[in-house]
Design an enzyme around this catalytic site. Structure first.
Site, PDB file in Angstrom:
ATOM      1  N   ASP A   1       9.550  -8.309  18.230  1.00 46.32           N
ATOM      2  CA  ASP A   1      10.461  -9.338  17.699  1.00 46.32           C
ATOM      3  C   ASP A   1       9.638 -10.440  17.024  1.00 46.32           C
ATOM      4  O   ASP A   1       9.672 -11.590  17.449  1.00 46.32           O
ATOM      5  CB  ASP A   1      11.339  -9.923  18.833  1.00 46.32           C
TER       6      ASP A   1
ATOM      7  N   HIS B   1       0.111 -13.697  24.990  1.00 51.16           N
ATOM      8  CA  HIS B   1       1.085 -12.739  25.555  1.00 51.16           C
ATOM      9  C   HIS B   1       1.014 -11.309  24.967  1.00 51.16           C
ATOM     10  O   HIS B   1       0.441 -10.423  25.564  1.00 51.16           O
ATOM     11  CB  HIS B   1       2.518 -13.248  25.380  1.00 51.16           C
TER      12      HIS B   1
HETATM   13  C1  BDR Z   1       7.203 -13.213  25.396  1.00 53.90           C
HETATM   14  O1  BDR Z   1       8.332 -13.926  24.892  1.00 53.90           O
HETATM   15  C2  BDR Z   1       8.229 -14.080  23.497  1.00 53.90           C
HETATM   16  O2  BDR Z   1       8.539 -15.382  23.138  1.00 53.90           O
HETATM   17  C3  BDR Z   1       6.824 -13.720  23.130  1.00 53.90           C
HETATM   18  O3  BDR Z   1       6.758 -13.134  21.841  1.00 53.90           O
HETATM   19  C4  BDR Z   1       6.407 -12.749  24.192  1.00 53.90           C
HETATM   20  O4  BDR Z   1       6.786 -11.442  23.857  1.00 53.90           O
HETATM   21  C5  BDR Z   1       6.435 -14.119  26.343  1.00 53.90           C
HETATM   22  O5  BDR Z   1       7.224 -14.475  27.418  1.00 53.90           O
HETATM   23 CA    CA Z   2       7.391 -10.805  21.541  1.00 59.54          CA
END
Ligand code: BDR
Ligand code: CA
Length: 328
Positions: A14, A250
């Site tokens: 995403d 992340h």
């Molecule tokens: C996840 O949430 C999204 O905002 C980031 O892209 C990542 O996949 C981290 O909690």
């Molecule tokens: Ca993500």
């Protein structure tokens, strides 16, 4: 000399700043072959996610099929995208976009996953770093999928670390808890890369500046811009990150566990997701072989490998070395 063929990956995403970071890590790494990008709502609406994936690929001169997938959660009511974290465009509010070509593949994301996995049974790894609706729908459409996928690695969830959208929930799981529970209980080889490890790896903004200066390329300039916006958010909201002037990586860690599993400590357990109530999105892991009487924790729940610890400095070094390769 024989070299191991690159791992074929469908990247479910995403984008999203850390998604963009993950995509470029994958494109830069010789052990990864991104055969498709399946997009979902999450950090942005799904149309924007697909447009960002196409744009990032075009900037890096890669022609990779991009599909449009889940536009909302399976059951819960959708919430507006977090533009304060990733920007309204998902890439830190780019001041302008160069004109690029490229349109999405006409298939839906779940259909693309099924077609690609069926074409190469046992070869495709799914790396999923957004809400999990595409994987859950693919499972519903093709129940034989778990036996044909090589491996699933997802960024999401948390076991011992606090959540980032509630005291107990991580964003990707919370965004579509019903889909996540279907993915955790599907019975495919599954690795969870959650906040237990992603909150240990803070990437300095200076690294992305150095990468941009090294390559002098629109792709890495765009990534640097996006990471600046994202780091500003973390700088305001997280005192640990503020000390570093950077951000959590992340999603990129879902690829680092693929390329460098030796940097992670994994534990096997059964994971279920709380689908509603105050704990909505919580990933609960049964770690010990205790016989709990409550329904839902029995032997028929498949095991997930959960990343519980990471060698953070070594992980950062791998990310830096990969981005500094000659990949653009
Ligand atoms: C996840 O949430 C999204 O905002 C980031 O892209 C990542 O996949 C981290 O909690
Ligand atoms: Ca993500």
């Amino acid at each position: 000399m024989t070299s191991t063929p690159a791992r074929k990956v469908i990247f479910d995403t995403d984008p999203g700043v850390d998604d963009a970071m993950a995509l470029y890590y994958a494109l830069a790494h010789p052990a990864i072959d991104v055969v498709g990008i399946t997009t979902t709502f999450g950090n942005v609406l799904v149309e924007q996610a697909a447009s960002n994936a196409l744009y990032l690929c075009a900037l890096a001169s890669r022609e990779i099929p991009v599909t449009v997938g889940a536009s909302k959660p399976l059951v819960k009511v959708a919430v507006p995208p977090p533009d304060f974290i990733h920007g309204a465009d998902g890439l830190g509010n780019l001041p302008q976009r160069v004109i690029t070509r490229g349109t999405p593949d006409p298939r839906s994301s779940p259909q693309f996953i099924i077609d690609t996995v069926r074409q190469s049974p046992g070869e495709i790894t799914l790396v999923a770093v957004g809400p999990l609706g595409n994987l859950a729908t693919a499972l519903r459409m093709d129940p034989e999928l778990p036996a044909m996928v090589r491996e699933v690695i997802l960024m999401g969830g948390t076991v011992l670390e606090s959540g980032n959208v509630s005291p107990v929930a991580e964003a990707n799981i919370w965004n579509d808890p019903h889909a996540a529970d279907a993915v955790f209980t599907a019975g495919w080889p599954l690795t969870m890369v959650g906040l237990d490890v992603t909150h240990q790896v803070i990437l300095p903004l200076a690294l992305f500046q150095a990468i941009a200066e090294h390559h002098c390329h629109r792709a890495t300039d765009t990534l640097h811009h996006a990471v600046s916006f994202y780091s500003a958010f973390y700088g305001q909201h997280d005192s640990l990150v503020r000390q570093v002037n950077g951000c959590y990586g992340h999603d990129v860690l879902a690829f680092v566990v693929l390329t460098n599993p030796e940097l992670f400590t994994l534990q096997n357990g059964r994971v279920r997701v709380a689908v509603d109530g105050l704990a909505q999105g919580q990933t609960m892991m049964r770690r010990k072989e205790v016989s709990y009487p409550q329904y839902g924790w029995h032997e028929d729940i498949p095991h997930t490998q959960v990343c519980m610890a990471v060698q953070a400095d070594a992980c950062k070094a791998v990310i830096e070395a990969t981005f500094m390769r000659n990949w653009l």
